[in-house]
Scaffold this active site. Structure first.
Site, PDB file in Angstrom:
ATOM      1  N   SER A 150      -8.343  -4.221  -6.118  1.00  0.00           N
ATOM      2  CA  SER A 150      -7.023  -4.816  -6.366  1.00  0.00           C
ATOM      3  C   SER A 150      -6.898  -5.090  -7.858  1.00  0.00           C
ATOM      4  O   SER A 150      -7.914  -5.319  -8.531  1.00  0.00           O
ATOM      5  CB  SER A 150      -6.902  -6.143  -5.622  1.00  0.00           C
ATOM      6  N   TYR A 170     -10.721 -14.478  -3.014  1.00  0.00           N
ATOM      7  CA  TYR A 170     -10.182 -13.116  -2.983  1.00  0.00           C
ATOM      8  C   TYR A 170     -10.291 -12.482  -4.371  1.00  0.00           C
ATOM      9  O   TYR A 170     -10.823 -11.386  -4.530  1.00  0.00           O
ATOM     10  CB  TYR A 170      -8.721 -13.129  -2.516  1.00  0.00           C
ATOM     11  N   LYS A 174     -12.748  -9.287  -5.401  1.00  0.00           N
ATOM     12  CA  LYS A 174     -12.242  -7.989  -5.880  1.00  0.00           C
ATOM     13  C   LYS A 174     -12.911  -7.617  -7.209  1.00  0.00           C
ATOM     14  O   LYS A 174     -13.191  -6.443  -7.456  1.00  0.00           O
ATOM     15  CB  LYS A 174     -10.713  -8.009  -5.988  1.00  0.00           C
TER      16      LYS A 174
HETATM   17  P1  NDP Z   1      -3.602  -5.327   5.936  1.00  0.00           P
HETATM   18  O1  NDP Z   1      -3.787  -6.807   6.028  1.00  0.00           O
HETATM   19  O2  NDP Z   1      -2.256  -4.747   6.212  1.00  0.00           O
HETATM   20  O3  NDP Z   1      -4.672  -4.579   6.893  1.00  0.00           O
HETATM   21  C1  NDP Z   1      -6.014  -4.904   6.815  1.00  0.00           C
HETATM   22  C2  NDP Z   1      -6.790  -3.799   7.483  1.00  0.00           C
HETATM   23  O4  NDP Z   1      -8.200  -4.070   7.364  1.00  0.00           O
HETATM   24  C3  NDP Z   1      -6.517  -3.676   8.969  1.00  0.00           C
HETATM   25  O5  NDP Z   1      -6.552  -2.320   9.331  1.00  0.00           O
HETATM   26  C4  NDP Z   1      -7.681  -4.421   9.607  1.00  0.00           C
HETATM   27  O6  NDP Z   1      -7.997  -3.992  10.941  1.00  0.00           O
HETATM   28  C5  NDP Z   1      -8.799  -4.044   8.648  1.00  0.00           C
HETATM   29  N1  NDP Z   1      -9.913  -4.983   8.678  1.00  0.00           N
HETATM   30  C6  NDP Z   1      -9.906  -6.274   8.249  1.00  0.00           C
HETATM   31  N2  NDP Z   1     -11.112  -6.825   8.440  1.00  0.00           N
HETATM   32  C7  NDP Z   1     -11.903  -5.861   8.983  1.00  0.00           C
HETATM   33  C8  NDP Z   1     -13.244  -5.819   9.412  1.00  0.00           C
HETATM   34  N3  NDP Z   1     -14.039  -6.900   9.308  1.00  0.00           N
HETATM   35  N4  NDP Z   1     -13.729  -4.669   9.918  1.00  0.00           N
HETATM   36  C9  NDP Z   1     -12.939  -3.574  10.029  1.00  0.00           C
HETATM   37  N5  NDP Z   1     -11.653  -3.551   9.645  1.00  0.00           N
HETATM   38  C10 NDP Z   1     -11.137  -4.692   9.142  1.00  0.00           C
HETATM   39  O7  NDP Z   1      -4.136  -4.935   4.501  1.00  0.00           O
HETATM   40  P2  NDP Z   1      -3.412  -4.179   3.287  1.00  0.00           P
HETATM   41  O8  NDP Z   1      -3.022  -2.835   3.712  1.00  0.00           O
HETATM   42  O9  NDP Z   1      -2.436  -5.094   2.668  1.00  0.00           O
HETATM   43  O10 NDP Z   1      -4.640  -4.083   2.272  1.00  0.00           O
HETATM   44  C11 NDP Z   1      -5.594  -3.044   2.343  1.00  0.00           C
HETATM   45  C12 NDP Z   1      -6.560  -3.239   1.185  1.00  0.00           C
HETATM   46  O11 NDP Z   1      -5.822  -3.236  -0.032  1.00  0.00           O
HETATM   47  C13 NDP Z   1      -7.314  -4.560   1.222  1.00  0.00           C
HETATM   48  O12 NDP Z   1      -8.615  -4.386   0.723  1.00  0.00           O
HETATM   49  C14 NDP Z   1      -6.501  -5.436   0.275  1.00  0.00           C
HETATM   50  O13 NDP Z   1      -7.266  -6.476  -0.270  1.00  0.00           O
HETATM   51  C15 NDP Z   1      -6.094  -4.410  -0.771  1.00  0.00           C
HETATM   52  N6  NDP Z   1      -4.923  -4.764  -1.541  1.00  0.00           N
HETATM   53  C16 NDP Z   1      -3.735  -5.057  -0.940  1.00  0.00           C
HETATM   54  C17 NDP Z   1      -2.633  -5.364  -1.724  1.00  0.00           C
HETATM   55  C18 NDP Z   1      -1.296  -5.685  -1.123  1.00  0.00           C
HETATM   56  O14 NDP Z   1      -0.395  -6.079  -1.890  1.00  0.00           O
HETATM   57  N7  NDP Z   1      -1.078  -5.530   0.175  1.00  0.00           N
HETATM   58  C19 NDP Z   1      -2.713  -5.398  -3.180  1.00  0.00           C
HETATM   59  C20 NDP Z   1      -4.000  -5.041  -3.703  1.00  0.00           C
HETATM   60  C21 NDP Z   1      -5.054  -4.742  -2.904  1.00  0.00           C
HETATM   61  P3  NDP Z   1      -7.187  -4.623  12.206  1.00  0.00           P
HETATM   62  O15 NDP Z   1      -5.808  -4.015  12.170  1.00  0.00           O
HETATM   63  O16 NDP Z   1      -7.985  -4.197  13.398  1.00  0.00           O
HETATM   64  O17 NDP Z   1      -7.159  -6.104  11.999  1.00  0.00           O
END
Ligand code: NDP
Length: 263
Positions: A150, A170, A174
């Protein structure tokens, strides 16, 4: 022959952790669109198998969802081996699953620390190591890994001018995972494995939709482009890093942040 700049992943197999929704879903679709078989890793979403089926039908590729908590090292290793047998050989990994705890630092607990770091750092490491082991054991050089970190690896997100969002674990997780990519890139280069980081800015997903509109408006206004990204806008950089066009790119952190970091 298709004209223009073409990335073709037919014959490839990419694992996408958190590939069932948000940014991960866009990345799964993009890899499938390029022709790769897709293994989606999810933790608990009830519709992950349906999501994989939909991708499989839309792009005529193999796609399957695997329930696997990335915090569980043994389960990750076994699941990646299963994927390699069922859809593989695995050629790429997008370690994208991530979580946040938003809370003032004085109230944060050891449990909060584990909740964030066990997914964002250890979970990414478990995934990367399981993929690297497959490739190293196979004794065939190659393999590309992309971490979703991120821009929060570099900045402290705000809810208003000089007002932090309060997600210390968080932000620091990152920064840790961005540096982890460099360490693994150095160790695994002799095996032909490349490790890079995609660092998104604000993206419209479940993680950001839970924030108040006033906060999202402030954050959007403070990017150079004046808006959040759509998940699809994270795909170009990631596909490039996975592809052979990035053969000289490793240990890098690539920001797709609407210009946020120039301020
Ligand atoms: P979401 O919250 O929309 O989705 C999270 C995903 O991670 C889901 O598919 C979830 O599975 C999965 N997940 C969480 N914990 C686990 C675990 N312990 N084991 C396996 N799978 C897991 O996330 P985003 O799409 O927003 O973010 C994706 C990545 O991008 C993250 O690393 C986030 O930190 C990063 N990011 C996001 C930003 C944003 O603005 N959205 C900005 C910068 C970085 P399930 O559906 O089964 O819960």
């Amino acid at each position: 022959m298709p004209s223009g700049f073409n990335i073709n992943f037919s014959g490839k197999c990419v694992i996408v952790t958190g590939g069932n929704r948000g940014i991960g879903y866009a990345l799964s679709r993009a890899c499938a669109k390029a022709g790769a078989s897709i293994a989606i890793i999810y933790r608990s979403s009830a519709d992950a198998e349906e999501v994989a089926e939909k991708i499989s039908k839309e792009f005529s590729v193999k796609a399957k969802a695997y329930k696997c908590d990335v915090q569980d090292d043994a389960l990750v290793t076994a699941t990646f081996k299963k994927i390699d047998d069922e859809l593989g050989p695995v050629t790429g990994l997008i370690a994208n699953a991530g979580v946040s705890v938003v809370k003032p630092a004085v109230d944060l607990t050891a449990e909060d620390f584990r909740k964030v770091y066990d997914v964002n750092v250890l979970g990414v490491f478990n995934s990367a190591r399981a993929a690297a082991k497959l490739w190293i054991d196979r004794k065939v050089k190659g393999g590309s890994i992309v971490f979703t970190s991120s821009m929060s690896s570099q900045i402290i997100n705000q809810v208003g001018t000089s007002q932090p969002l309060t997600q210390a674990f968080y932000n620091s997780s990152k920064a840790a995972v961005s540096n982890l990519a460099k360490a693994l890139a150095a160790e695994w280069a002799p095996h032909g494995i490349r490790v890079n980081t995609l660092s998104p800015g604000y993206v419209n997903t479940d993680q950001t939709s839970i924030m108040d509109k006033a906060i999202r408006d402030h954050q959007a206004a403070n990017t150079v482009l004046g808006r959040f990204a759509e998940p699809d806008e994270m795909t170009g950089q990631t596909i490039l890093l996975l592809s052979d066009y990035a053969s000289y790119m490793t240990g890098g952190e690539y920001f797709v942040d609407g210009g946020q970091l120039i301020w």
